[in-house]
Design a protein around this motif. Sequence first.
Motif, mmCIF file in Angstrom:
data_model
loop_
_atom_site.group_PDB
_atom_site.id
_atom_site.type_symbol
_atom_site.label_atom_id
_atom_site.label_comp_id
_atom_site.label_asym_id
_atom_site.label_seq_id
_atom_site.Cartn_x
_atom_site.Cartn_y
_atom_site.Cartn_z
ATOM 1 N N THR A 36 -8.933 0.289 -1.425
ATOM 2 C CA THR A 36 -8.837 -1.171 -1.340
ATOM 3 C C THR A 36 -10.125 -1.720 -0.743
ATOM 4 O O THR A 36 -10.642 -1.201 0.231
ATOM 5 C CB THR A 36 -7.644 -1.617 -0.469
ATOM 6 N N LYS A 79 -9.518 7.339 -9.529
ATOM 7 C CA LYS A 79 -9.481 6.343 -8.458
ATOM 8 C C LYS A 79 -8.817 5.071 -8.960
ATOM 9 O O LYS A 79 -9.106 4.595 -10.070
ATOM 10 C CB LYS A 79 -10.892 6.034 -7.965
ATOM 11 N N GLU A 96 -6.761 8.619 -6.062
ATOM 12 C CA GLU A 96 -7.121 8.042 -4.765
ATOM 13 C C GLU A 96 -6.995 6.519 -4.820
ATOM 14 O O GLU A 96 -7.533 5.871 -5.731
ATOM 15 C CB GLU A 96 -8.560 8.424 -4.416
ATOM 16 N N LEU A 97 -6.269 5.956 -3.868
ATOM 17 C CA LEU A 97 -6.117 4.506 -3.777
ATOM 18 C C LEU A 97 -7.198 3.941 -2.854
ATOM 19 O O LEU A 97 -7.302 4.329 -1.689
ATOM 20 C CB LEU A 97 -4.733 4.133 -3.255
ATOM 21 N N ARG A 101 -2.318 4.430 -13.353
ATOM 22 C CA ARG A 101 -1.916 5.818 -13.101
ATOM 23 C C ARG A 101 -1.744 6.575 -14.415
ATOM 24 O O ARG A 101 -2.221 7.708 -14.572
ATOM 25 C CB ARG A 101 -0.601 5.836 -12.323
ATOM 26 N N LYS A 133 1.022 4.082 -3.046
ATOM 27 C CA LYS A 133 0.665 5.493 -2.857
ATOM 28 C C LYS A 133 1.765 6.413 -3.361
ATOM 29 O O LYS A 133 1.507 7.526 -3.826
ATOM 30 C CB LYS A 133 0.366 5.760 -1.388
ATOM 31 N N ARG A 134 3.023 5.953 -3.246
ATOM 32 C CA ARG A 134 4.135 6.765 -3.764
ATOM 33 C C ARG A 134 4.192 6.710 -5.288
ATOM 34 O O ARG A 134 4.611 7.671 -5.937
ATOM 35 C CB ARG A 134 5.464 6.279 -3.177
ATOM 36 N N THR A 185 0.810 -1.223 0.000
ATOM 37 C CA THR A 185 0.000 0.000 0.000
ATOM 38 C C THR A 185 0.838 1.266 0.000
ATOM 39 O O THR A 185 0.599 2.191 -0.800
ATOM 40 C CB THR A 185 -0.953 -0.002 1.211
ATOM 41 N N LYS A 186 1.828 1.340 0.876
ATOM 42 C CA LYS A 186 2.662 2.551 0.946
ATOM 43 C C LYS A 186 3.393 2.787 -0.371
ATOM 44 O O LYS A 186 3.477 3.915 -0.857
ATOM 45 C CB LYS A 186 3.650 2.438 2.099
ATOM 46 N N GLU A 246 -0.663 12.331 -6.848
ATOM 47 C CA GLU A 246 -1.380 12.820 -5.671
ATOM 48 C C GLU A 246 -2.873 12.956 -5.925
ATOM 49 O O GLU A 246 -3.670 12.874 -4.987
ATOM 50 C CB GLU A 246 -0.805 14.170 -5.236
#
Length: 550
Positions: free
Chosen positions: A274, A310, A271-272, A302, A263-264, A259-260, A268
């Motif tokens: 789950t 999303k 929106e992630l 992306r 997100k990187r 997950t982290k 920005e």
Amino acid sequence: MKANQANESLEEELFRLRSRVSELEQSELELRHVKDELQSKEQLLHFILNNTPNVILVKNLNHQYVLINRLYEKLFNLQPGWILGRTDYDIFPREVAANCIEFDRQIMESGKAVTYEMQVPLEDGVHTYFENKFPLFNQEGQLYGIAAISTDITELKNTEESLRKREAELRQSQKMEAVGRLAGGIAHDFNNLLTVILGYADLILLQLPENDALYSDVVGIKNEGERAALLVRQLLAFSRQSVLQPRVINLNEVIGSLTKLLKRLINEDVELITNLDANLGNIKADQSQLEQVIINLAVNARDAMFSGGKLILETSNVELSQDYADNHLYANPSQYIVLAVSDTGQGIPDELKTKIFEPFFTTKAQGQGTGLGLSTVYGIVKQSGGGIEVYSEPNKGTTFKIYLPLVNEQKTASIISPQTSSNLSGTETILLVEDDSSIRQLIAKILLSHGYRILEASRPKEALQICKDAIEPIHLVLTDVVMPEMYGPDMVKQIQQTHPDTHIIYMSGYTQGALSSQNLLEAEANLISKPFTSITVLSKIRSVFGNPKI
């Protein structure tokens, strides 16, 4: 005399009357027979009409129904006989009825039969009918009306569509298989070159101080070599020749650990989200390869969302039916885990859906992508025993669904990557067998620089002779798999007859799975996949010496 004549005349009249009565009785019998025969034929016609799997109807010149079978009445929930004398306006909406009647009129005017397919909405869904509609003429050749015979071909159409899908999937699979074999062959040859490049870069870096002017240049060479090695690994993944380390894992935990990082990776303004099934079953797969699948799909998503959106990751349990399995080559009627990766981006046009998994195909600008991301995903999923489906519409986003077989096994304990030993040197004797002189010279330099005693052979027969002449023990044979004269495993069998305690490590640009499938190498054999670094080969050697011989 007159009396006799009157009697004769009366007798004649009686005879005529009796004959007439007899004729009438015979006619009545014939009429009754004809009536019975007619009733029998009507009954037979009734049986035929109501037992045929086809819809049958007849209309007169005024478009009124004059004959219809029970199947038609059942389809539209009509009471028996109710429709006789009525028209389509009594059954269908006005616009539909008007079109039917106009179509019938055109057929009657043309005097020719028409065959066509039509979609009919029924209670259990839309059915496809094949209808033959034709004008009816009486014995004098005058137009009486129109008749139609319709056959429900829904099941046939579904079967044809299923066969078309399977045929298209098979063609695509065969094409990908052929390209994969080509990619795998190229990767094997390229691996040999990269082994030499990366190996010599390592040797130079070991001899150069970090403040040397050439140090950063050599690091640059090594970095580009590693990028090339990554490209080769992607080719191998696509061609399903990667070396997998499958274990029982839970996909939810894999996603949670990523997950982290995800997100990187995404912008920005993306929106992630789950949505993970708390009761998700386990699968057996290579975790690092699955992580690569998720990352590749996330990066693609992306790039498809220029103005934000999303990215949705979902997991669920599913049981695939026999019907689904019949339409998908990879599937069996059993339980699967589904990973769905969705985005709200620009979507994929229909004409590109069959190409997106092909290697080097990309819609990105030159220099912005290799075209190997989705082909790598495809290869990893297939090699893991699963399948992948894509659902997309332009400007409505895309969903990739990955199906992996569920296993009824407990999760395997996490594999901790071994730490690099601070001392990779040794004093053992190693027989190095490699027909590529560049690779052989490189490995010899690496091993000699770490204290090992090296015996070199460029051919299997030369290696066998060295073993035959050896006085001191040979602790390890480090050999290529595919060589002239004989394969490495065949050579090893002969060596082990006289040196049963000798350890064996194989090297190959081919993968363990590919070699095992060709019966060249046992699945549990020690194998170093080319290209490899000096640390890799030295660590493998120490690992073998540090463990009991299998």
